[in-house]
Design a protein around this motif. Sequence first.
Motif, PDB file in Angstrom:
ATOM      1  N   PRO A 118       0.825  -1.208   0.000  1.00  0.00           N
ATOM      2  CA  PRO A 118       0.000   0.000   0.000  1.00  0.00           C
ATOM      3  C   PRO A 118       0.863   1.264   0.000  1.00  0.00           C
ATOM      4  O   PRO A 118       1.844   1.357   0.746  1.00  0.00           O
ATOM      5  N   LEU A 119       0.495   2.204  -0.848  1.00  0.00           N
ATOM      6  CA  LEU A 119       1.151   3.504  -0.904  1.00  0.00           C
ATOM      7  C   LEU A 119       0.072   4.563  -0.736  1.00  0.00           C
ATOM      8  O   LEU A 119      -0.867   4.638  -1.530  1.00  0.00           O
ATOM      9  N   ILE A 120       0.189   5.355   0.317  1.00  0.00           N
ATOM     10  CA  ILE A 120      -0.817   6.363   0.628  1.00  0.00           C
ATOM     11  C   ILE A 120      -0.192   7.734   0.438  1.00  0.00           C
ATOM     12  O   ILE A 120       0.848   8.045   1.025  1.00  0.00           O
ATOM     13  N   ASN A 121      -0.827   8.562  -0.403  1.00  0.00           N
ATOM     14  CA  ASN A 121      -0.394   9.937  -0.632  1.00  0.00           C
ATOM     15  C   ASN A 121      -1.366  10.874   0.072  1.00  0.00           C
ATOM     16  O   ASN A 121      -2.574  10.786  -0.146  1.00  0.00           O
ATOM     17  N   ILE A 122      -0.830  11.759   0.894  1.00  0.00           N
ATOM     18  CA  ILE A 122      -1.644  12.714   1.628  1.00  0.00           C
ATOM     19  C   ILE A 122      -1.121  14.110   1.329  1.00  0.00           C
ATOM     20  O   ILE A 122       0.076  14.362   1.428  1.00  0.00           O
ATOM     21  N   GLN A 123      -2.026  14.997   0.961  1.00  0.00           N
ATOM     22  CA  GLN A 123      -1.654  16.394   0.764  1.00  0.00           C
ATOM     23  C   GLN A 123      -2.331  17.211   1.855  1.00  0.00           C
ATOM     24  O   GLN A 123      -3.543  17.116   2.045  1.00  0.00           O
ATOM     25  N   PRO A 139       1.204  -6.019   6.579  1.00  0.00           N
ATOM     26  CA  PRO A 139       2.304  -5.735   7.505  1.00  0.00           C
ATOM     27  C   PRO A 139       2.704  -4.256   7.425  1.00  0.00           C
ATOM     28  O   PRO A 139       2.805  -3.685   6.337  1.00  0.00           O
ATOM     29  N   LYS A 140       2.940  -3.657   8.570  1.00  0.00           N
ATOM     30  CA  LYS A 140       3.320  -2.238   8.612  1.00  0.00           C
ATOM     31  C   LYS A 140       4.581  -1.978   7.795  1.00  0.00           C
ATOM     32  O   LYS A 140       4.734  -0.897   7.215  1.00  0.00           O
ATOM     33  N   GLU A 141       5.457  -2.945   7.750  1.00  0.00           N
ATOM     34  CA  GLU A 141       6.711  -2.784   7.012  1.00  0.00           C
ATOM     35  C   GLU A 141       6.480  -2.592   5.518  1.00  0.00           C
ATOM     36  O   GLU A 141       7.375  -2.123   4.801  1.00  0.00           O
ATOM     37  N   ASN A 142       5.315  -3.001   5.029  1.00  0.00           N
ATOM     38  CA  ASN A 142       5.013  -2.883   3.603  1.00  0.00           C
ATOM     39  C   ASN A 142       4.226  -1.618   3.255  1.00  0.00           C
ATOM     40  O   ASN A 142       3.927  -1.387   2.089  1.00  0.00           O
TER      41      ASN A 142
END
Length: 64
Positions: free
Chosen positions: A2-7, A35-38
């Motif tokens: 997962p990749l989360i982008n926040i502006q 997993p948090k590491e990912n």
Amino acid sequence: MPLINIQIMEGRPEEKVKELIHSVTETVSATLNAPKENIRVIVTEVPKTHWGIAGTAVSDIPGR
């Protein structure tokens, strides 16, 4: 992964941005059973001169 982008608008204390990263990571991990590491979180702070509300830059709005 997962990749989360926040502006967010600039101006928040560094510790609040770190808290946001931690909280989002915890939530995504629990929700997706990942997993948090990912998990990756990218926070971009946008200058108030580059953030508009109703056609006006936030830097020009009194009290903002």
